[in-house]
Design a protein around this motif. Sequence first.
Motif, short mmCIF file in Angstrom:
data_model
loop_
_atom_site.label_atom_id
_atom_site.label_comp_id
_atom_site.label_asym_id
_atom_site.label_seq_id
_atom_site.Cartn_x
_atom_site.Cartn_y
_atom_site.Cartn_z
N LEU A 42 34.31 36.74 42.43
CA LEU A 42 34.90 36.27 41.18
C LEU A 42 35.99 37.24 40.78
O LEU A 42 35.86 38.45 40.98
CB LEU A 42 33.85 36.20 40.07
N ASN A 43 37.07 36.71 40.22
CA ASN A 43 38.21 37.53 39.83
C ASN A 43 38.71 37.14 38.45
O ASN A 43 38.73 35.94 38.11
CB ASN A 43 39.35 37.36 40.85
N HIS A 44 39.12 38.14 37.67
CA HIS A 44 39.64 37.85 36.34
C HIS A 44 40.80 36.85 36.38
O HIS A 44 40.90 35.98 35.53
CB HIS A 44 40.12 39.14 35.67
N ILE A 45 41.65 36.98 37.39
CA ILE A 45 42.84 36.14 37.42
C ILE A 45 42.50 34.67 37.59
O ILE A 45 43.21 33.78 37.12
CB ILE A 45 43.82 36.63 38.52
N LYS A 53 46.45 30.48 31.23
CA LYS A 53 47.32 31.62 30.93
C LYS A 53 48.34 31.89 32.03
O LYS A 53 49.21 32.75 31.85
CB LYS A 53 46.48 32.87 30.68
N LEU A 54 48.24 31.19 33.15
CA LEU A 54 49.17 31.42 34.26
C LEU A 54 49.99 30.18 34.58
O LEU A 54 50.46 30.00 35.70
CB LEU A 54 48.39 31.86 35.51
N ARG A 55 50.18 29.32 33.59
CA ARG A 55 50.90 28.06 33.84
C ARG A 55 52.32 28.30 34.33
O ARG A 55 52.89 27.47 35.06
CB ARG A 55 50.95 27.23 32.55
N ASP A 56 52.93 29.41 33.92
CA ASP A 56 54.30 29.72 34.35
C ASP A 56 54.34 30.32 35.75
O ASP A 56 55.44 30.51 36.29
CB ASP A 56 54.96 30.70 33.37
N HIS A 57 53.19 30.60 36.32
CA HIS A 57 53.14 31.28 37.62
C HIS A 57 52.50 30.44 38.72
O HIS A 57 52.84 30.60 39.89
CB HIS A 57 52.37 32.60 37.49
N VAL A 58 51.55 29.58 38.36
CA VAL A 58 50.81 28.80 39.37
C VAL A 58 50.75 27.35 38.92
O VAL A 58 50.34 27.05 37.79
CB VAL A 58 49.37 29.35 39.55
N ASP A 59 51.16 26.43 39.81
CA ASP A 59 51.01 25.01 39.53
C ASP A 59 49.57 24.61 39.84
O ASP A 59 49.06 24.88 40.93
CB ASP A 59 51.97 24.19 40.40
N GLU A 242 53.43 43.80 37.10
CA GLU A 242 53.73 43.87 38.53
C GLU A 242 52.46 43.65 39.35
O GLU A 242 52.47 42.96 40.37
CB GLU A 242 54.37 45.21 38.88
N ARG A 243 51.37 44.25 38.91
CA ARG A 243 50.10 44.05 39.61
C ARG A 243 49.68 42.59 39.57
O ARG A 243 49.21 42.02 40.55
CB ARG A 243 49.00 44.92 39.01
N ARG A 244 49.87 41.96 38.39
CA ARG A 244 49.54 40.54 38.26
C ARG A 244 50.34 39.69 39.23
O ARG A 244 49.81 38.78 39.89
CB ARG A 244 49.81 40.07 36.84
N ASP A 245 51.64 39.99 39.36
CA ASP A 245 52.48 39.21 40.27
C ASP A 245 52.01 39.36 41.72
O ASP A 245 52.04 38.40 42.50
CB ASP A 245 53.94 39.65 40.14
N ILE A 246 51.60 40.58 42.09
CA ILE A 246 51.06 40.79 43.43
C ILE A 246 49.79 39.99 43.62
O ILE A 246 49.58 39.33 44.65
CB ILE A 246 50.79 42.29 43.67
#
Length: 353
Positions: A42-45, A53-59, A242-246
């Motif tokens: 399991l991961n926080h992301i 919360k990541l709509r701008d990053h992941v479809d 930056e860590r989030r983007d990775i």
Amino acid sequence: MRIGSAVQYDRYGDFDVVELVPQQKPTAGPGEIVVEIVAAGLNHIERFLREGKLRDHVDLEFPAHQGVDFAGIVRARGDGVKDLRIGDEVMGHAPQGGAHATWIAVPRGAVIKKPEHVGWEVAGGLYLAGCTAVSVVRSLRLGPKDTVVITAAAGGVGHIECQLAHDSGATVIALGSPRNHDYLRQIGTLPVAYGEGEEDRIRAIADGRQVTAFIDNHGESNAELLAERLGVSTERFVSSEERRDIEVRFLRAPAEDEETRELLTLLAKAVQDRRVQVLISGFYPFEYIVEAYEDLAEMKSRGKVVIGMQTVETGARLDWYRSEKARDLRDRYAEERGTDTETMAGGTATPAS
């Protein structure tokens, strides 16, 4: 055909949108394998993804399936898969999610063989946190002359970063809550508590060494300013963004991505050689996945929280796993000792219950 289960959600939301739905064993298409999952991380992301919360990053297409890390046993292989056999033990990632399930069908390139001496729980939770940690630490090119500060150092990504940085020869100053300091010492770091005065505490424990790098896993608004005051150049500061983007990059990495295979292979060997020890602080039966995510969301767990699809029970059906976690037990006893001490100092001793 045995019917399994899979996690699914049909809209953005909190834990209330998570469903366990029936799953039939998939078939392996050309170049694919079907894996019966033994353990998955399991991961926080993934929680942030589900919450929108990541709509701008992941479809994300609904219904969506959760889970990227997994380890399991090959149960079927499609045309063109020659180097894996039925019954082989593998570990890897689900490029489109779906690892929180009884089975998963993935392209052959999404897995590597699980080393014999890497446990299922560790193998199942290693991919995303591990690849993120390696990528971050590699970017800093740490060596014996470096002193690096790592925040949220006892977390899923942070505790692996700490060990990789220590393995590079760097001095590691680990920012974390005091309850984690004993553990952080065990993995070779110099722990420092968060909060007012942390800059002075970092300088004191650095003992004259120049802080040369800074990794922010915590997302504190003052992290960049703290790094600047410590003399860290902007090129050697890794922000939480930056860590989030990775992490997002590895969350949806395609199966044919060679870097993911290289990093996971490197990590598995490091675990097998005991250069990296992945801490599993929560191991839940699959049907209690909501409770597992609630545990993770409390932001108190060290290392990784993992679910097991075929856990063995040794007690009351609904209560065996609910025994108090060691981290909570220690905190409760510390609070009780503090209360007893204060009471005695006031002249009235209260017997412990």
